[in-house]
Design a protein around this motif. Structure first.
Motif, PDB file in Angstrom:
ATOM      1  N   HIS A   1      32.973  49.339  43.112  1.00  0.00           N
ATOM      2  CA  HIS A   1      32.086  50.510  41.663  1.00  0.00           C
ATOM      3  C   HIS A   1      31.959  51.382  41.830  1.00  0.00           C
ATOM      4  O   HIS A   1      31.982  51.845  41.518  1.00  0.00           O
ATOM      5  CB  HIS A   1      30.919  49.390  40.721  1.00  0.00           C
TER       6      HIS A   1
ATOM      7  N   SER B   1      31.184  30.651  35.097  1.00  0.00           N
ATOM      8  CA  SER B   1      32.501  30.614  34.902  1.00  0.00           C
ATOM      9  C   SER B   1      32.504  29.140  33.544  1.00  0.00           C
ATOM     10  O   SER B   1      33.452  29.538  32.619  1.00  0.00           O
ATOM     11  CB  SER B   1      33.828  30.282  35.319  1.00  0.00           C
TER      12      SER B   1
ATOM     13  N   THR C   1      29.348  40.414  32.988  1.00  0.00           N
ATOM     14  CA  THR C   1      29.669  40.274  31.737  1.00  0.00           C
ATOM     15  C   THR C   1      28.467  39.143  31.515  1.00  0.00           C
ATOM     16  O   THR C   1      28.658  38.252  30.402  1.00  0.00           O
ATOM     17  CB  THR C   1      31.118  39.857  31.231  1.00  0.00           C
TER      18      THR C   1
ATOM     19  N   ASP D   1      33.584  36.140  33.009  1.00  0.00           N
ATOM     20  CA  ASP D   1      34.572  36.150  32.454  1.00  0.00           C
ATOM     21  C   ASP D   1      34.940  37.638  32.398  1.00  0.00           C
ATOM     22  O   ASP D   1      33.831  38.575  31.830  1.00  0.00           O
ATOM     23  CB  ASP D   1      35.237  34.663  31.962  1.00  0.00           C
ATOM     24  N   ALA D   2      36.237  38.001  32.118  1.00  0.00           N
ATOM     25  CA  ALA D   2      36.609  38.967  31.317  1.00  0.00           C
ATOM     26  C   ALA D   2      36.019  39.383  30.256  1.00  0.00           C
ATOM     27  O   ALA D   2      36.155  38.686  29.555  1.00  0.00           O
ATOM     28  CB  ALA D   2      38.376  38.799  31.624  1.00  0.00           C
TER      29      ALA D   2
ATOM     30  N   ARG E   1      30.402  41.675  38.223  1.00  0.00           N
ATOM     31  CA  ARG E   1      31.683  41.671  37.006  1.00  0.00           C
ATOM     32  C   ARG E   1      31.438  42.338  36.037  1.00  0.00           C
ATOM     33  O   ARG E   1      30.675  41.957  34.865  1.00  0.00           O
ATOM     34  CB  ARG E   1      32.288  40.306  36.746  1.00  0.00           C
TER      35      ARG E   1
ATOM     36  N   THR F   1      35.866  45.124  31.488  1.00  0.00           N
ATOM     37  CA  THR F   1      37.620  46.070  31.797  1.00  0.00           C
ATOM     38  C   THR F   1      37.238  47.474  31.628  1.00  0.00           C
ATOM     39  O   THR F   1      37.502  48.197  31.956  1.00  0.00           O
ATOM     40  CB  THR F   1      38.412  45.120  31.178  1.00  0.00           C
TER      41      THR F   1
ATOM     42  N   LYS G   1      35.300  49.156  34.232  1.00  0.00           N
ATOM     43  CA  LYS G   1      35.743  49.337  35.096  1.00  0.00           C
ATOM     44  C   LYS G   1      35.028  49.701  36.943  1.00  0.00           C
ATOM     45  O   LYS G   1      35.122  48.004  37.124  1.00  0.00           O
ATOM     46  CB  LYS G   1      37.156  50.305  35.823  1.00  0.00           C
TER      47      LYS G   1
END
Length: 350
Positions: free
Chosen positions: A40, A70, A260, A270-271, A304, A307, A310
């Motif tokens: 990052h 997850s 997240t 997760d995304a 994470r 998106t 990012k």
């Protein structure tokens, strides 16, 4: 043209862990920081995103720990107590990397609160040397003396792995943050030592009992550098309304964590394809605590990230999301960096 204003100061990143691991593999951490790296954070992307600095964490990792968040629910097993010498070796090596980056002119280590506005004006990346988990500190505080001399100005007594100072909040969902004991007697003395030295105490990763122990022992503002709202995401790492009220009462800060698992209502790492959850945590915190007690605590290079952001070059998307949530002008400046500047001044002094 990309909007890089206001500049963004960040409550937490793990780039030193990433660079230390690269050095162990024979790569140059200085070159990776200067020219670009995976993950990052690096200097080119900091400049591209209007990132003016933040808390650069020293962290000694345990081998083989799963961070799988997850499932619909989870309670990750945490590693045992880490040997002090093992933690010290990792933390000193990481601090050495930050000192070399400063020597090469790639950033400025903040040792006084007054240096932050000056660094922003000069276009420098301002770094606070932060210890995430005081596993390396001895009961006589000799290592604390050395790290303070190197520039340490912020300390979390514990990561989620327990140590001699405190018990950590587990990676557990769904869960209250009230998961066990707080500070040990030695941990209370560590807090007193940090108060006397004007080293900020970070409440992130403490159990709820530990949070209240720090509130009792410390006379400084209460600060959670990278934690979110439990009412929006019932994770053991997040803060209850009662805790948020205490932070407000003490003139402290909460840095919104972009991980997240601490944003999403389902607690999954997760995304996350929108910044709606990020904006919701900012809105909740400002409504609960006021516009002076909220900032960013990204967890870049440690989790994470949604998106649309990012990496650090994606911070313009965060500014846009905050504007879309109704924050602009002087309030947006506070959320982006001025609240951090305020709490540093009140904790460290001039």
């Amino acid at each position: 043209m990309t909007d890089l204003t206001p500049p963004i100061f960040d409550g937490h990143n793990d780039i030193l862990l990433k660079l230390w691991r690269a050095e162990q593999e024979g790569r140059s951490p200085e070159a990776l920081f200067r020219d670009g790296a995976h993950g990052h954070l690096d200097l080119p992307r900091m400049k591209a995103g209007g990132f003016c600095g933040g808390f650069f964490a020293l962290f000694a990792p345990s081998a083989g720990m799963s961070m799988d968040m997850s499932g619909d629910s989870y309670d990750l097993p945490l590693p045992p107590l880490m040997a002090r010498d093992e933690a010290l070796a990792a933390n000193i090596a990481q601090a050495g990397i930050l000192l070399r980056l400063e020597r090469l002119g790639h950033l400025r280590i903040l040792r006084r609160a007054a240096d932050l506005p000056a660094a922003i004006e000069a276009g420098e990346v301002a770094a606070i040397l932060h210890l995430e988990g005081a596993d390396c500190i001895d009961p006589e505080f000799r290592a604390l003396d050395v790290l303070q001399g190197a520039g340490l100005r912020s300390l979390g007594p514990v990561w989620s792995r327990d140590n001699i100072w405190a018990h950590g909040a587990p990676f557990r969902f769904p869960s209250s943050p009230d998961t066990g004991p707080g500070l040990t007697e030695a941990g209370r003395e560590l807090v007193r030592q940090c108060d006397a030295r004007r080293i900020m105490i970070d409440l992130s990763h403490l159990t709820e009992a530990g949070f209240w122990d720090v509130a009792e022992v410390s006379g400084r503002p209460l600060v959670a550098t990278h934690s979110n709202v439990h009412a929006l995401c019932p994770h053991a790492r997040n803060l209850t309304d009662r805790q948020l009220d205490a932070v407000k009462e003490r003139g402290g800060m909460v840095g919104v964590n972009l991980a997240t698992a601490f944003l999403r209502a389902d607690g999954k790492m997760d995304a996350e394809e929108t910044l709606d959850a990020v904006a919701a945590h900012f809105v909740y915190l400002v409504e609960r605590m006021g516009e002076d007690c909220v900032g960013l605590g990204s967890d870049f290079d440690g989790a994470r990230i949604p998106t649309p952001i990012k990496d650090v070059a994606g911070l313009p998307a965060l500014r846009a999301a905050l504007r879309g949530a109704g924050f602009d002008g002087a309030v947006l400046e506070k959320l982006c960096w001025k609240n951090w500047a305020r709490v540093l001044g009140e904790t460290w002094g001039a």
